[in-house]
Scaffold this active site. Structure first.
Site, PDB file in Angstrom:
ATOM      1  N   GLY A   1      12.100  83.895  40.586  1.00 56.82           N
ATOM      2  CA  GLY A   1      13.375  83.361  40.122  1.00 56.82           C
ATOM      3  C   GLY A   1      13.669  82.023  40.770  1.00 56.82           C
ATOM      4  CB  VAL A   2      12.573  78.708  40.504  1.00 57.37           C
ATOM      5  CG1 VAL A   2      11.651  79.065  41.648  1.00 57.37           C
ATOM      6  CG2 VAL A   2      11.809  78.788  39.175  1.00 57.37           C
TER       7      VAL A   2
ATOM      8  CG  HIS B   1      22.380  78.090  39.893  1.00 55.65           C
ATOM      9  ND1 HIS B   1      22.395  78.850  38.748  1.00 55.65           N
ATOM     10  CD2 HIS B   1      23.042  76.952  39.600  1.00 55.65           C
ATOM     11  CE1 HIS B   1      23.048  78.201  37.802  1.00 55.65           C
ATOM     12  NE2 HIS B   1      23.454  77.048  38.291  1.00 55.65           N
TER      13      HIS B   1
ATOM     14  CE  LYS C   1      32.134  92.040  43.764  1.00 56.16           C
ATOM     15  NZ  LYS C   1      31.244  91.087  44.388  1.00 56.16           N
TER      16      LYS C   1
HETATM   17  P1  NAD Z   1      20.352  82.269  38.561  1.00 61.43           P
HETATM   18  O1  NAD Z   1      20.732  83.045  37.362  1.00 61.43           O
HETATM   19  O2  NAD Z   1      20.689  80.824  38.622  1.00 61.43           O
HETATM   20  O3  NAD Z   1      18.773  82.380  38.812  1.00 61.43           O
HETATM   21  C1  NAD Z   1      18.056  83.548  38.593  1.00 61.43           C
HETATM   22  C2  NAD Z   1      16.730  83.156  37.974  1.00 61.43           C
HETATM   23  O4  NAD Z   1      15.922  84.319  37.843  1.00 61.43           O
HETATM   24  C3  NAD Z   1      16.866  82.553  36.584  1.00 61.43           C
HETATM   25  O5  NAD Z   1      16.194  81.306  36.515  1.00 61.43           O
HETATM   26  C4  NAD Z   1      16.239  83.610  35.670  1.00 61.43           C
HETATM   27  O6  NAD Z   1      15.602  83.043  34.530  1.00 61.43           O
HETATM   28  C5  NAD Z   1      15.248  84.256  36.600  1.00 61.43           C
HETATM   29  N1  NAD Z   1      14.812  85.596  36.186  1.00 61.43           N
HETATM   30  C6  NAD Z   1      15.516  86.557  35.537  1.00 61.43           C
HETATM   31  N2  NAD Z   1      14.753  87.631  35.303  1.00 61.43           N
HETATM   32  C7  NAD Z   1      13.546  87.363  35.850  1.00 61.43           C
HETATM   33  C8  NAD Z   1      12.317  88.081  35.934  1.00 61.43           C
HETATM   34  N3  NAD Z   1      12.184  89.300  35.417  1.00 61.43           N
HETATM   35  N4  NAD Z   1      11.273  87.490  36.559  1.00 61.43           N
HETATM   36  C9  NAD Z   1      11.385  86.256  37.074  1.00 61.43           C
HETATM   37  N5  NAD Z   1      12.523  85.524  37.015  1.00 61.43           N
HETATM   38  C10 NAD Z   1      13.582  86.074  36.414  1.00 61.43           C
HETATM   39  O7  NAD Z   1      20.984  83.049  39.814  1.00 61.43           O
HETATM   40  P2  NAD Z   1      21.174  82.516  41.288  1.00 61.43           P
HETATM   41  O8  NAD Z   1      22.574  82.040  41.462  1.00 61.43           O
HETATM   42  O9  NAD Z   1      20.051  81.612  41.651  1.00 61.43           O
HETATM   43  O10 NAD Z   1      21.058  83.872  42.111  1.00 61.43           O
HETATM   44  C11 NAD Z   1      19.797  84.496  42.311  1.00 61.43           C
HETATM   45  C12 NAD Z   1      19.989  85.831  42.998  1.00 61.43           C
HETATM   46  O11 NAD Z   1      20.629  85.631  44.263  1.00 61.43           O
HETATM   47  C13 NAD Z   1      20.879  86.828  42.249  1.00 61.43           C
HETATM   48  O12 NAD Z   1      20.418  88.135  42.510  1.00 61.43           O
HETATM   49  C14 NAD Z   1      22.233  86.640  42.904  1.00 61.43           C
HETATM   50  O13 NAD Z   1      23.037  87.798  42.790  1.00 61.43           O
HETATM   51  C15 NAD Z   1      21.840  86.398  44.341  1.00 61.43           C
HETATM   52  N6  NAD Z   1      22.818  85.630  45.099  1.00 61.43           N
HETATM   53  C16 NAD Z   1      23.171  84.386  44.686  1.00 61.43           C
HETATM   54  C17 NAD Z   1      24.090  83.655  45.421  1.00 61.43           C
HETATM   55  C18 NAD Z   1      24.480  82.264  45.015  1.00 61.43           C
HETATM   56  O14 NAD Z   1      25.024  81.528  45.826  1.00 61.43           O
HETATM   57  N7  NAD Z   1      24.199  81.834  43.790  1.00 61.43           N
HETATM   58  C19 NAD Z   1      24.671  84.200  46.588  1.00 61.43           C
HETATM   59  C20 NAD Z   1      24.266  85.485  46.999  1.00 61.43           C
HETATM   60  C21 NAD Z   1      23.348  86.185  46.236  1.00 61.43           C
END
Ligand code: NAD
Length: 367
Positions: A181-182, A184, A81
């Site tokens: 969380g909906v 990405h 990292k």
């Molecule tokens: P994102 O930011 O697109 O989506 C997160 C969502 O959670 C947002 O819509 C946000 O408004 C919502 N949110 C924030 N605080 C909240 C709360 N208190 N209550 C309800 N909803 C809330 O992120 P993402 O890319 O969808 O990733 C989601 C999670 O998955 C993160 O923890 C990320 O680290 C993990 N992750 C993502 C990926 C990836 O490919 N994008 C890969 C591995 C892990």
């Protein structure tokens, strides 16, 4: 700082590189935790740390978890990292990232970088001007683009494994799933669940995202503070970390926790054990959300979306192995995941004595 070597997480790291470039303002630390299985792949985080000590602590912690994540996902990669100290809204520039790219290049492929919190695809394209050892670049430049559809698919497969283990069923049809969380990942996860006739309950702090899933997938919208109390079969944390804690565990009625968020357990040992006692099957976060890593790792041999999805499908078997290990050893699933990951690293390390000519880890990329 008293001594870097005294830092608790430092001990099992192979190499930690401090990158200092006064001309561009770059202050960065690259931590290579373990390259037994392959080159260390892990994102570059840009964060305004309070101190250098905090930055070091963060990078060491994160790089170790990347070793486990790559090992458990059956990738030919190790864990590493990087962090860049600075304000991602104010301090970014072409030369900052190109300077970082030169340090990455200097490691000759032992470390491969990618985007992370505070860095973007655009930043990685600056890095790419100086090094081939970078992933997470745009589809237009031959990269893997947005990883979230692959992450969501892997999470869906992990959910299916957990249901198979708990109910002996091959389908999620008719089950109720709550998603926190909906964004990405959560959006794409809803798509897969809807296709399988699942009743979806969704919460988010962003109203637009909620409107979308309610319209596209008939999801029932609930308030953020209601999500833990719902009478559902599966809880899928897809927003923040540490949502499984002393306050939420007593409320959770689901028999499976399976979501994409990182670091879901506030206290790894305590809360993993509590879930086991309560009979809730927990799909360890870094095993179920490995689709993102699988996606960027696929850039190394020349990106192929179909292959990335096929590999993410393997998360089903990975979780089955974790659940079986947890049963055999009567331990929580998060501990079982760590055992499976460490075991793979130990096994692969037996190959060390067999001579192999040096290979370029990015051998097929036309750079
Ligand atoms: P994102 O930011 O697109 O989506 C997160 C969502 O959670 C947002 O819509 C946000 O408004 C919502 N949110 C924030 N605080 C909240 C709360 N208190 N209550 C309800 N909803 C809330 O992120 P993402 O890319 O969808 O990733 C989601 C999670 O998955 C993160 O923890 C990320 O680290 C993990 N992750 C993502 C990926 C990836 O490919 N994008 C890969 C591995 C892990």
């Amino acid at each position: 700082m008293e001594s870097v070597f005294d830092e608790m997480n430092f001990r099992d790291h192979e190499q930690v590189v401090f990158c200092n470039d006064p001309d561009t303002g770059l202050k960065s630390i690259i931590a290579i935790h373990n390259t037994t299985i392959g080159p260390a792949l892990g994102g570059c985080r840009m964060w305004n740390y309070n101190s250098e000590k905090d930055a070091l602590k963060d990078v060491l912690r994160l790089s170790r978890s990347m070793s486990y994540k790559a090992a458990i996902a059956n990738l030919n990669l190790g864990g590493g990292k990087a962090v860049i100290m600075g304000d991602s809204k104010r301090d970014k520039s072409e030369i900052l990232f190109r300077s970082f790219g030169r340090f990455v290049q200097g490691l000759g492929g032992r470390y491969i970088t990618a985007e992370d919190v505070g860095t973007s695809v655009k930043d990685m394209e600056w890095v790419r001007m100086e090094t081939q050892y970078v992933t997470g670049i745009s589809r237009a430049l031959g990269g893997s683009g947005d990883p979230s559809p692959v992450t969501a698919f892997g999470t869906f497969m992990g959910m299916k494994a957990a249901v198979k283990k708990q109910l002996g069923k091959d389908s999620l049809s008719g089950l109720k799933v709550s998603i926190q969380g909906v964004g990405h990942v959560g959006y794409h996860l809803c798509k897969y669940l809807h296709q399988e006739n699942v009743e979806i309950f969704a919460t988010d702090i962003d109203q637009q995202s909620l409107i979308k899933v309610s319209k596209d997938f008939n999801a029932t919208v609930v308030n953020p503070d209601e999500i833990y109390d719902l009478d559902v079969d599966i809880y899928a944390p897809c927003a923040l970390g540490a949502t499984i804690n002393n306050e939420t565990i007593p409320k959770i009625k689901a028999f499976v926790i399976a979501g994409a968020a990182n670091n879901q357990l506030e206290d790894e040992s305590k809360h993993g054990q509590q879930l086991k006692q309560k009979g809730i099957l927990y799909a360890p976060d870094y095993a179920i959300n490995a689709g993102g890593l699988i996606n960027v790792a696929n850039e190394i041999d020349g990106y192929n979306r179909e292959r990335a999805f096929n590999q993410a499908e393997g998360i089903y078997e990975t979780l089955m192995t974790i659940f079986a290990t947890a049963d055999e050893e009567n331990i929580p699933t998060n501990e079982a995941a760590e055992k499976v990951a460490i075991n793979r690293m130990k096994e692969v390390s037996k190959l060390r004595n067999v001579f192999l000519p040096r290979q370029n880890p990015m051998r097929k990329r036309d750079n």
